[in-house]
Design an enzyme around this catalytic site. Sequence first.
Site, PDB file in Angstrom:
ATOM      1  CG  HIS A 165      -2.971   2.547  -1.926  1.00  0.00           C
ATOM      2  ND1 HIS A 165      -2.899   2.539  -0.559  1.00  0.00           N
ATOM      3  CD2 HIS A 165      -4.130   1.911  -2.237  1.00  0.00           C
ATOM      4  CE1 HIS A 165      -3.973   1.930  -0.055  1.00  0.00           C
ATOM      5  NE2 HIS A 165      -4.732   1.528  -1.058  1.00  0.00           N
ATOM      6  CB  THR A 202      -0.743  -3.237   6.661  1.00  0.00           C
ATOM      7  OG1 THR A 202      -2.080  -2.794   6.369  1.00  0.00           O
ATOM      8  CG2 THR A 202      -0.682  -4.742   6.565  1.00  0.00           C
ATOM      9  CD  GLN A 257      -2.212  -1.394   2.842  1.00  0.00           C
ATOM     10  OE1 GLN A 257      -3.173  -0.788   3.301  1.00  0.00           O
ATOM     11  NE2 GLN A 257      -1.507  -2.243   3.560  1.00  0.00           N
ATOM     12  CG  ASN A 258       4.158   1.264   2.345  1.00  0.00           C
ATOM     13  OD1 ASN A 258       3.130   1.559   2.963  1.00  0.00           O
ATOM     14  ND2 ASN A 258       5.081   0.468   2.838  1.00  0.00           N
ATOM     15  CB  ILE A 259       2.610   6.085  -2.448  1.00  0.00           C
ATOM     16  CG1 ILE A 259       2.764   7.033  -1.252  1.00  0.00           C
ATOM     17  CG2 ILE A 259       1.177   5.544  -2.530  1.00  0.00           C
ATOM     18  CD1 ILE A 259       1.936   8.300  -1.373  1.00  0.00           C
ATOM     19  CG  ASP A 260       7.637   4.171   0.514  1.00  0.00           C
ATOM     20  OD1 ASP A 260       7.976   3.165  -0.154  1.00  0.00           O
ATOM     21  OD2 ASP A 260       7.138   4.095   1.649  1.00  0.00           O
ATOM     22  CB  CYS A 271       2.355  15.875 -18.761  1.00  0.00           C
ATOM     23  SG  CYS A 271       1.347  17.209 -19.421  1.00  0.00           S
ATOM     24  CG  ASN A 311       1.307  -4.403  13.235  1.00  0.00           C
ATOM     25  OD1 ASN A 311       1.442  -3.610  14.147  1.00  0.00           O
ATOM     26  ND2 ASN A 311       0.811  -4.067  12.060  1.00  0.00           N
ATOM     27  CB  CYS A 361       4.260  19.191 -18.843  1.00  0.00           C
ATOM     28  SG  CYS A 361       4.885  18.312 -20.265  1.00  0.00           S
TER      29      CYS A 361
HETATM   30 ZN    ZN Z   1       2.751  17.773 -21.159  1.00  0.00          ZN
END
Ligand code: ZN
Length: 259
Positions: free
Chosen positions: A126, A198, A106-109, A134, A223, A156
């Site tokens: 995620h 989590t 689930q991590n976006i890093d 763009c 955990n 952009c």
């Molecule tokens: Zn563009």
Amino acid sequence: MEAALYRVAQALARAERVLFITGAGLSADSGLPTYRGLGGLYNGRTEDGLPIEAVLSGAMLRRDPALCWKYLAELGGACLQAVPNAGHLAIAELQRRIPGCWVLTQNIDGYHRAAGSPAGRLIEIHGVLAPLFCQSCAAEDEELAAHLQRSLPPRCNACGGVLRPPVVLFEEMLPQEAIDTLYAELRKGFDLVLSVGTSSTFPYIVEPVLRTRERGGLAVEINPGLTALSAEVDVRLVGTALDVLPKLLGHISNDRICK
Ligand SMILES: [Zn+2]
């Protein structure tokens, strides 16, 4: 703990199909603040007087991209400051040794990729914070760090359109490709599922654990505290990912015969 750790190590040594499910707790060990989805970082209301779910939404990115980007930039800045930790590295190493080992995060890093997890066995449900793209011409842009030093929203270079990260903002759909991959792999089944750091609040995070158990696989939770899933797993390893995962790896030899 030692007996439980050994039981999981033995299962890992034998398993052909393994799924790690990772959440904010894993990256918290890298120094990132824990957050539920994108939002808990801010604990409710923002300094702009709006709920975080409103400012970090797809609607806000369209209506007021500068405001949405103010908070995206905080997330981006936090992620750029930290690096993958020994927990990410242990998972990547287990993936190297076990060809059927997958990661659902689930991590976006982007730390799993950075730690060496193969993109072909990594489901970032995620999305990720970089590279930006763009919204007008779809060109990719690798300059997240540089954009965070300039006025927001980032634009952009090619067409001047507003850039965004390929993350799932509030009220946006999960990426279909990630969902399709997850369910295709769930249909093949897993021998072992490990839920790491989590709180297991999303159904698509809980379901792989329950399905694996139903099919006779072993369900493990790593955990420091209790979660919604704690009563549903076979083994609980109480501790942080950073503490437990390297120990687990230490019990698995290169050819996966337990010491
Ligand atoms: Zn563009």
